[in-house]
Design an enzyme around this catalytic site. Structure first.
Site, PDB file in Angstrom:
ATOM      1  N   ARG A 169       2.305  46.429 -94.831  1.00  0.00           N
ATOM      2  CA  ARG A 169       1.099  46.847 -94.043  1.00  0.00           C
ATOM      3  C   ARG A 169       1.736  47.007 -92.472  1.00  0.00           C
ATOM      4  O   ARG A 169       2.205  45.972 -92.185  1.00  0.00           O
ATOM      5  CB  ARG A 169      -0.125  46.189 -93.982  1.00  0.00           C
ATOM      6  CG  ARG A 169      -0.927  46.809 -92.820  1.00  0.00           C
ATOM      7  CD  ARG A 169      -2.193  46.016 -92.478  1.00  0.00           C
ATOM      8  NE  ARG A 169      -3.003  45.712 -93.653  1.00  0.00           N
ATOM      9  CZ  ARG A 169      -3.836  44.350 -93.916  1.00  0.00           C
ATOM     10  NH1 ARG A 169      -3.824  43.636 -93.112  1.00  0.00           N
ATOM     11  NH2 ARG A 169      -4.505  44.443 -95.077  1.00  0.00           N
ATOM     12  N   ASP A 228      -2.119  38.765 -94.291  1.00  0.00           N
ATOM     13  CA  ASP A 228      -2.387  39.365 -92.926  1.00  0.00           C
ATOM     14  C   ASP A 228      -1.134  38.707 -91.777  1.00  0.00           C
ATOM     15  O   ASP A 228      -0.816  37.645 -92.297  1.00  0.00           O
ATOM     16  CB  ASP A 228      -3.560  38.937 -92.341  1.00  0.00           C
ATOM     17  CG  ASP A 228      -4.653  39.984 -92.718  1.00  0.00           C
ATOM     18  OD1 ASP A 228      -4.377  40.783 -93.479  1.00  0.00           O
ATOM     19  OD2 ASP A 228      -5.914  39.706 -92.664  1.00  0.00           O
TER      20      ASP A 228
END
Ligand SMILES: Cc1cc2nc3c(=O)[nH]c(=O)nc-3n(C[C@H](O)[C@H](O)[C@H](O)COP(=O)(O)OP(=O)(O)OC[C@H]3O[C@@H](n4cnc5c(N)ncnc54)[C@H](O)[C@@H]3O)c2cc1C
Length: 309
Positions: free
Chosen positions: A176, A125
């Site tokens: 992402r 992340d």
């Protein structure tokens, strides 16, 4: 109502944790690994993939970071033994980035190696902009060490992101792309809603053009439509990209993507450290806090709280 919602959100940090927990339960699978596995099994049965996040942002010691490493080890084992369709998402600060670069790098490498041993994948992340350089450096070091079961996240909100796509190009990274949740200073980030959207589209276009596998993480219908257009323009097959959404957010939109034969992955957080994550999700969408507060008030004060969705 908007004022009421905002007022609720501004007092959330002062509320008892059990109240925040009740309000945020839709975003979190639970506190135990078994809770996460149950949720993932349900998602898989509905044709959705998952990425499990062990919540751990508030850690203050190397020992706590190591606990998170062990927790991910258990997650990989559970995924394997239960035959779940899920990878994991990790947070560099949860694995010690605020305590030291080497510590976080070593912990992340350990998690990625555990995943590799079980044929699994790790998404790193992206946190606030003070961590971007270190996170991208760790990603590069892992890839250069021969680990390719790892991906990174880029945030459309940041002005630097198209530059990061170019800088990472030699790795053909698995990325992402999301808007970015952290509040950033004007010099570093777009603050205008349409500018963030436009940069999201530009970054996605560039990643697809450069051959990256992309996880398109958004609940914004306009962006999803643009993304569907772009994956078609770039001739992407079904298994060469995926959409991603958060647990508890816009389920009907996710169902529509699955019905249209797109792959969809749901972000499933669980763990003891649920508090910071919950505050972020609620601050992102004050309406949720407002609805629940109105509902609670409705039980105490006749005539209030009938507007719950
Ligand atoms: C799978 C996934 C992984 C992510 N990983 C990261 C990361 O690593 N780093 C990072 O900075 N950010 C991450 N994010 C968060 C992301 O950056 C955005 O903050 C978040 O997705 C909201 O932006 P949006 O594109 O959905 O658009 P928005 O315009 O914010 O939302 C579109 C609509 O979706 C609904 N919605 C959005 N959020 C919520 C919510 N919390 N509750 C209820 N409804 C909501 C609302 O109806 C809203 O109108 C991730 C998001 C997803 C889906």
């Amino acid at each position: 109502m908007a004022l009421f919602d905002r007022a609720i959100v501004s007092v959330l940090p002062a509320m008892p944790k059990r109240v925040v927990r009740r309000i945020s339960s839709r975003y979190i699978a639970g506190t135990e690994i078994g809770d996460a596995c149950l949720v993932v099994a349900g998602l898989n049965a509905a044709g959705k993939m998952a990425t499990i996040d062990v919540l751990g942002e508030e850690i203050t010691s190397a020992a706590e970071a190591e606990e998170i490493v062990h927790a991910y080890h258990d997650v990989f084992e559970a995924i394997r033994t239960q035959g779940l369709e899920s990878n994991v998402s990790i947070k560099p600060t949860g694995l010690g980035l605020e305590l030291g670069y080497e510590l976080a790098r070593d912990n992340i490498e350990t998690v990625v190696r555990h995943a590799a041993e079980r044929g699994n994948f790790v998404r790193i992340d992206m946190e606030d902009s003070s961590t971007t350089d270190d996170t991208l450096r760790i990603y590069r070091e892992l890839r250069e060490a021969g680990l390719d079961n790892v991906g990174v996240v880029l945030q459309a909100r940041l002005r630097r992101t198209l530059g990061d796509v170019a800088a990472l190009a030699d790795l053909t990274p698995n990325v992402r792309i999301c808007k970015g949740i952290y509040v950033e200073p004007f010099e570093l980030a777009f603050h205008d809603f349409d500018e963030v959207r436009d940069n999201f589209v530009a970054v996605l276009d560039e990643l697809l053009a450069r051959g990256s596998y992309v996880g398109i993480a958004t609940h914004d219908e306009w962006l999803i439509a643009e993304s569907e257009r772009l994956v078609a323009v770039h001739g992407r097959e079904r298994d060469e990209y995926e959409f991603q959404m958060l647990l508890g957010v816009r389920k009907p939109l996710g169902d529509r993507l699955v019905a249209d034969d797109h792959r969809l992955r749901i972000y499933v957080p669980y763990g003891e450290h649920w508090y910071a994550y919950s505050l972020r999700r609620l601050q992102e969408n004050p309406k949720i806090a407002g609805y629940i507060a109105a509902d609670t008030l409705g039980r105490l004060v006749p005539g209030r709280g009938n507007g719950r969705p």
